[in-house]
Scaffold this active site. Structure first.
Site, PDB file in Angstrom:
ATOM      1  N   CYS A  93      -9.004   3.769  -1.739  1.00  0.00           N
ATOM      2  CA  CYS A  93      -9.742   2.575  -1.312  1.00  0.00           C
ATOM      3  C   CYS A  93      -9.205   1.978  -0.016  1.00  0.00           C
ATOM      4  CB  CYS A  93      -9.739   1.528  -2.435  1.00  0.00           C
ATOM      5  SG  CYS A  93      -8.138   1.274  -3.221  1.00  0.00           S
ATOM      6  N   HIS A 125      -9.740  -5.222   0.453  1.00  0.00           N
ATOM      7  CA  HIS A 125      -8.436  -4.795   0.950  1.00  0.00           C
ATOM      8  C   HIS A 125      -8.348  -5.098   2.439  1.00  0.00           C
ATOM      9  CE1 HIS A 125      -7.672  -3.108  -2.835  1.00  0.00           C
ATOM     10  NE2 HIS A 125      -7.675  -1.811  -2.564  1.00  0.00           N
TER      11      HIS A 125
END
Length: 367
Positions: free
Chosen positions: A157, A251
Site C-alpha cells: 500500500c 498513507h
C-alpha cells in the site's frame, strides 16, 4: 503494452473475492458492487465463515452492507467451489500463496493484494499508469508454469503511493537514491488492527511483515524496465522507514530524492503536471481523471483527511516539492491505502486486462 480492444466487455464478467470478510475484502466488495464491467457473483473466506450467509459471516465496517452481497453464501477458498474467471484475492499472506496458485493453475486470472508472489520474476507487479507493459510477463508465467490462468499482483500500500508519485520524475530525471519515511494509517493493519491504547496519541515506528523491505524492493520493480521475458529493476537505492500513526485511512510518504540529472523544484513540478497517464484513453472505470495531483502551496501540503479520497481514492496527491540540502529534492505524497494501495489497485489491474483482451468470459472447459 498489448494493443487495446474496444474497452468494455460485451457483458459484465463474473468475479469472485477471496478473503471477502476482512477489511480489504470488504473494500473489494464496495468497489465491485454496481461495477459496469464486472458482476460480483461469489465471495469466499476461511473455513469458519464458509457455508454461512455473508451477512452473518462478515462484521461489516462502515455504512450499510450491500443487500445483494448480504444474501450470498460464503464459499470455501477452493477452485472447485469458486468458478468465476476473475478472482480478487484479499487473502492473508499466511494462506494466499498456494491458494492463488491453485486458482491460476485452474485457468483463472488472480488479481492479488497479498505479498506472496509480488517479487516472483514472472509475476507482473503492476500500477497500470506506470508499468502496464509488465503484464506481458503473464505469457512467460503461463509458459513456465504450464497453466492457462495467471497471477497479477499489486504492490504494498505504501509502495504504490511512492512509486506512482515518483514515476514521472524517474522517467524525466532518473532516480539515483531515495530516502522515504512513511506515516501509515491504522486501516493498513486490517480489522480490528492496532489496539487503541497502543495507537491513540502515539506513533509506532515499526510495522511487521517486512514492511520496509517491501517498499525498498517493490518500488524498484514497479519502476523497472521490461526486457523481453523479465523485468530489470530500476537501479536506484532505496532506504525506507515506516511508522504507524493514528489516522484512519491514507498513507503519507515523506521523501528525499537524488537524481542523475538534478531538477529544480520548478522542473519537478512541471514534470509531474505534464505527465500523462498512458492508459488515459482506455476509459477504464476505476481510473481517476488525474492519477497525480500536485499542490504547490507550502501551507497546503498533502494530508490524509483532506486528500485520501481524492479521485474516489485512486489519486495520489504530491506537494512540498522543495530543495534538499543533501540530495536534490524533498517531496510529500499521500494516497488512500485500502483503495489505490490495495483493492482499487487490483480492480484497475483487472480492467486493464479486460481492455487488453486478456480475460476469458468463462473458465476453460473441463478446468
Amino acid at each position: 503494452m498489448t494493443a487495446p480492444t474496444n474497452g468494455a466487455p460485451p457483458a459484465p464478467i463474473p468475479v469472485a473475492v477471496l478473503g471477502a470478510t476482512g477489511a480489504v475484502g470488504q473494500t473489494f466488495i464496495r468497489l465491485l458492487v454496481d461495477h459496469p464491467w464486472f458482476v460480483l457473483t461469489e465471495v469466499a473466506a476461511s473455513e469458519r465463515s464458509a457455508g454461512r450467509p455473508y451477512a452473518e459471516a462478515a462484521r461489516w465496517i462502515g455504512g450499510d452492507m450491500p443487500p445483494a452481497v448480504a444474501e450470498l453464501d460464503v464459499l470455501p477458498c477452493d477452485a472447485t467451489a469458486v468458478r468465476a474467471p476473475i478472482v480478487f484475492s484479499a487473502l492473508d499472506a499466511s494462506v494466499a500463496g498456494e491458494a492463488e496458485q491453485t486458482f491460476a493453475r485452474d485457468g483463472r486470472l488472480v488479481l492479488t493484494n497479498a505479498r506472496n508472489h509480488r517479487m516472483d520474476d514472472d509475476v507482473p507487479l503492476v500500477i497500470p499508469e506506470v508499468n502496464g507493459d509488465h503484464l506481458a510477463l503473464l505469457d512467460t508465467q503461463q509458459a513456465r508454469r504450464a497453466w492457462h490462468g495467471g497471477i497479477v499482483a499489486n504492490g504494498n500500500c505504501a509502495a504504490i503511493v511512492v512509486a506512482l508519485a515518483l514515476a514521472p520524475l524517474h522517467r524525466a530525471f532518473t532516480l539515483r537514491r531515495l530516502f522515504v519515511t512513511t506515516l501509515q494509517a491504522v486501516s493498513g493493519a486490517g480489522y480490528p488492527g492496532v489496539p487503541s491504547l497502543d495507537i491513540l496519541g502515539n506513533v509506532i515506528p515499526y510495522i511487521g511483515g517486512g514492511e520496509e523491505e517491501k517498499i525498498e524492493q517493490e518500488v524498484r520493480k514497479m519502476l523497472g524496465t521490461r526486457e523481453g521475458a523479465a523485468v530489470r529493476a530500476a537501479a536506484f537505492g532505496v532506504s525506507a522507514q515506516v511508522n504507524r500513526v493514528p489516522v484512519e485511512h491514507g498513507h503519507t510518504a515523506c521523501m528525499a530524492v537524488e537524481f542523475e540529472r538534478s531538477p529544480s523544484p520548478a522542473d519537478a513540478v512541471a514534470a509531474l503536471r505534464e505527465w500523462r497517464s498512458p492508459i488515459a484513453d482506455l476509459a477504464l472505470p476505476s481510473a481517476p481523471a488525474s492519477p497525480i495531483v500536485v499542490l504547490e502551496a507550502d501551507e497546503r501540503p498533502p494530508q490524509p483527511r483532506r486528500d485520501a479520497d481524492r479521485g474516489r481514492g485512486m489519486t495520489v496527491t504530491v506537494g512540498r516539492v522543495r530543495p534538499d540540502p543533501l540530495l536534490d529534492l524533498r517531496l510529500v505524497a499521500c494516497g488512500h491505502n485500502t483503495v489505490r494501495g490495495a483493492a482499487g489497485a487490483s480492480v484497475l489491474n483487472a480492467e486493464l486486462l479486460v481492455a487488453l483482451g486478456r480475460v476469458r468470459a468463462q473458465p476453460p472447459a473441463g478446468a
